[in-house]
Design a protein around this motif. Sequence first.
Motif, mmCIF file in Angstrom:
data_model
loop_
_atom_site.group_PDB
_atom_site.id
_atom_site.type_symbol
_atom_site.label_atom_id
_atom_site.label_comp_id
_atom_site.label_asym_id
_atom_site.label_seq_id
_atom_site.Cartn_x
_atom_site.Cartn_y
_atom_site.Cartn_z
ATOM 1 N N PRO A 23 0.807 -1.228 0.000
ATOM 2 C CA PRO A 23 0.000 0.000 0.000
ATOM 3 C C PRO A 23 0.836 1.272 0.000
ATOM 4 N N GLU A 24 1.982 1.270 0.678
ATOM 5 C CA GLU A 24 2.824 2.464 0.706
ATOM 6 C C GLU A 24 3.362 2.783 -0.686
ATOM 7 N N LYS A 25 3.785 1.758 -1.421
ATOM 8 C CA LYS A 25 4.265 1.958 -2.783
ATOM 9 C C LYS A 25 3.135 2.454 -3.686
ATOM 10 N N THR A 26 1.955 1.879 -3.509
ATOM 11 C CA THR A 26 0.789 2.311 -4.285
ATOM 12 C C THR A 26 0.460 3.768 -4.002
ATOM 13 N N ALA A 27 0.469 4.142 -2.717
ATOM 14 C CA ALA A 27 0.157 5.518 -2.331
ATOM 15 C C ALA A 27 1.171 6.495 -2.916
ATOM 16 N N GLU A 28 2.446 6.139 -2.861
ATOM 17 C CA GLU A 28 3.484 7.003 -3.413
ATOM 18 C C GLU A 28 3.279 7.203 -4.913
ATOM 19 N N ALA A 29 2.909 6.129 -5.612
ATOM 20 C CA ALA A 29 2.687 6.223 -7.055
ATOM 21 C C ALA A 29 1.487 7.110 -7.370
ATOM 22 N N ILE A 30 0.417 6.962 -6.604
ATOM 23 C CA ILE A 30 -0.773 7.788 -6.831
ATOM 24 C C ILE A 30 -0.441 9.263 -6.662
ATOM 25 N N MET A 31 0.325 9.602 -5.629
ATOM 26 C CA MET A 31 0.650 11.004 -5.375
ATOM 27 C C MET A 31 1.608 11.569 -6.429
ATOM 28 N N LYS A 32 2.412 10.725 -7.036
ATOM 29 C CA LYS A 32 3.291 11.187 -8.118
ATOM 30 C C LYS A 32 2.499 11.491 -9.383
ATOM 31 N N VAL A 33 1.507 10.645 -9.658
ATOM 32 C CA VAL A 33 0.740 10.780 -10.901
ATOM 33 C C VAL A 33 -0.393 11.790 -10.753
ATOM 34 N N LYS A 34 -1.087 11.757 -9.609
ATOM 35 C CA LYS A 34 -2.226 12.647 -9.359
ATOM 36 C C LYS A 34 -1.748 13.797 -8.473
ATOM 37 N N LYS A 35 -1.320 14.879 -9.111
ATOM 38 C CA LYS A 35 -0.660 15.964 -8.391
ATOM 39 C C LYS A 35 -1.568 16.677 -7.398
ATOM 40 N N ASN A 36 -2.898 16.567 -7.585
ATOM 41 C CA ASN A 36 -3.819 17.240 -6.665
ATOM 42 C C ASN A 36 -4.026 16.449 -5.380
ATOM 43 N N VAL A 37 -3.589 15.211 -5.316
ATOM 44 C CA VAL A 37 -3.802 14.369 -4.137
ATOM 45 C C VAL A 37 -2.807 14.732 -3.045
ATOM 46 N N LYS A 38 -3.333 15.065 -1.875
ATOM 47 C CA LYS A 38 -2.494 15.439 -0.731
ATOM 48 C C LYS A 38 -2.432 14.339 0.329
ATOM 49 N N THR A 39 -3.387 13.406 0.279
ATOM 50 C CA THR A 39 -3.484 12.341 1.279
ATOM 51 C C THR A 39 -3.928 11.058 0.603
ATOM 52 N N VAL A 40 -3.359 9.933 1.019
ATOM 53 C CA VAL A 40 -3.856 8.626 0.588
ATOM 54 C C VAL A 40 -4.290 7.859 1.840
ATOM 55 N N LEU A 41 -5.555 7.455 1.846
ATOM 56 C CA LEU A 41 -6.125 6.700 2.961
ATOM 57 C C LEU A 41 -6.414 5.272 2.523
ATOM 58 N N ALA A 42 -6.230 4.340 3.446
ATOM 59 C CA ALA A 42 -6.627 2.956 3.227
ATOM 60 C C ALA A 42 -7.805 2.635 4.130
ATOM 61 N N ALA A 43 -8.842 2.060 3.556
ATOM 62 C CA ALA A 43 -10.015 1.682 4.343
ATOM 63 C C ALA A 43 -9.680 0.464 5.195
ATOM 64 N N ILE A 44 -9.930 0.552 6.492
ATOM 65 C CA ILE A 44 -9.656 -0.575 7.391
ATOM 66 C C ILE A 44 -10.943 -1.173 7.928
ATOM 67 N N SER A 45 -12.069 -0.756 7.359
ATOM 68 C CA SER A 45 -13.354 -1.371 7.710
ATOM 69 C C SER A 45 -14.271 -1.263 6.499
ATOM 70 N N PRO A 46 -15.270 -2.140 6.421
ATOM 71 C CA PRO A 46 -16.301 -1.945 5.394
ATOM 72 C C PRO A 46 -17.214 -0.797 5.803
ATOM 73 N N VAL A 47 -18.147 -0.437 4.920
ATOM 74 C CA VAL A 47 -19.202 0.496 5.321
ATOM 75 C C VAL A 47 -20.028 -0.214 6.386
ATOM 76 N N GLU A 48 -20.167 0.414 7.557
ATOM 77 C CA GLU A 48 -20.750 -0.315 8.682
ATOM 78 C C GLU A 48 -21.592 0.607 9.552
ATOM 79 N N GLY A 49 -22.444 -0.007 10.357
ATOM 80 C CA GLY A 49 -23.218 0.718 11.349
ATOM 81 C C GLY A 49 -24.432 1.419 10.778
#
Length: 333
Positions: A101-127
């Motif tokens: 995921p860290e490598k993926t996040a780094e790649a996304i931020m290199k390609v998508k210049k407007n992205v300031k944060t990369v989040l990983a979901a650690i739960s499904p939609v719940e509650g």
Amino acid sequence: MRRSCIKVLKKGGEPIRRILLEMDLLDNSARIASKEEFLYLPLTRDPVEAELKVITGEFELTEQEFEEQKGQLKLEDLLDEVPHFEIIGDIALIEDDVPEPEKTAEAIMKVKKNVKTVLAAISPVEGEFRTRRFRTVAGENKTSTVHREYGSRYLIDLERAYFTPRLATERSRILGQIREGQTVVDMFAGVGPYSIMIARKSQDIRVIAIDKNPDAVEFLRHNVELNSVANVEAIEGDANVEAERFAGVADHVIMNLPHNANEFLDAAVKLCARNAVIHYYDITPEDDLFESSLKLIEKAADRAGRSVEVVDTRVVRSYAPHQFNVCIEVRVL
């Protein structure tokens, strides 16, 4: 390089391009081609039948030679396998189980210049409030952002209220059905993407936006001010209860609560003026896309001494393997 593609008239190309993007079907490694009055939109793969039903307008599925996109850094240049991700405002969302995921996040931020944060979901939609939990993989440690869609702006905290950009085209489609002087009840309004877009169309449209999540309603009220729309009534409450005081006022009822909308069908029918349209969303299996859900709607109308006629049934998007997000639209007589 030869690719499967969608052939469409240029004047109808942009809506289809957006739909293909939302379904991860548009191949960004190839340059969109044009010839005479047609556009050729390259595909990552052949769409399945249910996905083809999502694509509106006249088009043809064919094959075409495409030029490779050059001079633009692509995720394919940095990753062996490009995972699914969404961008909301300046935040990119990935699943926590993606390889490296860290490598993926780094790649996304290199390609998508407007992205300031990369989040990983650690739960499904719940509650009850349909929220998710995230961890910060790269960039600023935050879960809030401002998302822009069709000229509207939405302040969102992704851990406090549910939002997906993948319904942007669907929201625009519903907008096209709303007329001046009508009343729209958005039973599960969230931060307001349906309600605010509709309200911006005309001050003569009344929008009643309901949500049970107090955080979502807080953002909804902020977004009403942010977009300068005075014709949205933002209500924190249970749609089953609020239907009592708005009985019979709605020309359109939006039920965007997949998995649980069936629990609110009696309330939706109660909200309807004569000839009102219910826009009912569900998650259904590919071997029963519409029939079971439609029976639930018909039973709710029958309990109220009313009947329905089907206006439209459509697949909105793929949700999971062999499961689809669908919309059933009925007129309540």
